[in-house]
Design an enzyme around this catalytic site. Structure first.
Site, PDB file in Angstrom:
ATOM      1  N   CYS A   1       0.828  -1.211   0.000  1.00 57.86           N
ATOM      2  CA  CYS A   1       0.000   0.000   0.000  1.00 57.86           C
ATOM      3  C   CYS A   1       0.864   1.264   0.000  1.00 57.86           C
ATOM      4  CB  CYS A   1      -0.954  -0.011   1.193  1.00 57.86           C
ATOM      5  SG  CYS A   1      -2.174  -1.340   1.094  1.00 57.86           S
ATOM      6  N   THR A   2       1.983   1.215   0.682  1.00 57.94           N
ATOM      7  CA  THR A   2       2.915   2.343   0.662  1.00 57.94           C
ATOM      8  C   THR A   2       3.453   2.534  -0.753  1.00 57.94           C
ATOM      9  OG1 THR A   2       3.510   2.026   2.982  1.00 57.94           O
ATOM     10  CG2 THR A   2       5.098   3.220   1.606  1.00 57.94           C
TER      11      THR A   2
END
Length: 162
Positions: free
Chosen positions: A52-53
């Site tokens: 997600c980062t």
């Protein structure tokens, strides 16, 4: 497609479900209020996880191109506003992160599904990106099974169908 990555039932041409959600920047975003602009709405499972980062960082890097094309970017997960604010600050994200803590919008977009990881079964958000056209219809749907090239694919679609 893997069993734990079902595709949403929403299809191009359908009206995108409307919503009004708070964002980390203190504003509330209502999809119907953005009519007249194209919107890329990307659902991601959780702040501060490696994938997600990476996804948020890739969208941030491509933000100038989306902005130049008149496309608004909105990230959405079920994380709290406080968690979103820390995550957005850490990554210097130039777009809002919306929170859907009760999962209403995730359910409306059919991205909340049973998942299977390491022999465990649980309910979770399935990484999915939607292009919503200026008339409020869904222009494209990407169930994200591989992050490599995803943001480029979304940007290419936005630039080639403007």
């Amino acid at each position: 497609m893997p069993k734990d990555s079902p595709m949403t039932s929403l299809k191009p041409g359908q009206i995108a479900p409307d919503f009004s959600l708070p964002a980390h920047d203190g504003q509330t975003y209502t999809l119907s209020a953005l009519r007249g602009s194209r919107v890329v709405l990307f659902f991601y499972p959780a702040d501060n996880t490696p994938t997600c980062t990476s996804e948020n960082s890739q969208f941030a890097a491509a933000f100038p191109a989306f902005h130049a094309a008149g496309v608004k970017l909105l990230g959405l997960s079920r994380d709290s506003l406080q968690k979103h604010a820390k995550f957005a600050e850490k990554l210097a994200l130039p777009f809002p992160l919306l929170t859907d803590e009760d999962g209403t919008v995730c359910s409306a977009y059919d991205v909340w599904h049973e998942k299977h990881t390491f022999g465990k079964t649980y309910m979770g958000l399935v990484r999915t990106t939607f292009l919503i056209e200026s008339d409020g219809t869904i222009g494209a749907v990407w169930p994200v099974t591989r992050l490599a090239g995803h943001v480029d694919d979304v940007l290419t679609k936005c630039l080639n169908t403007a």
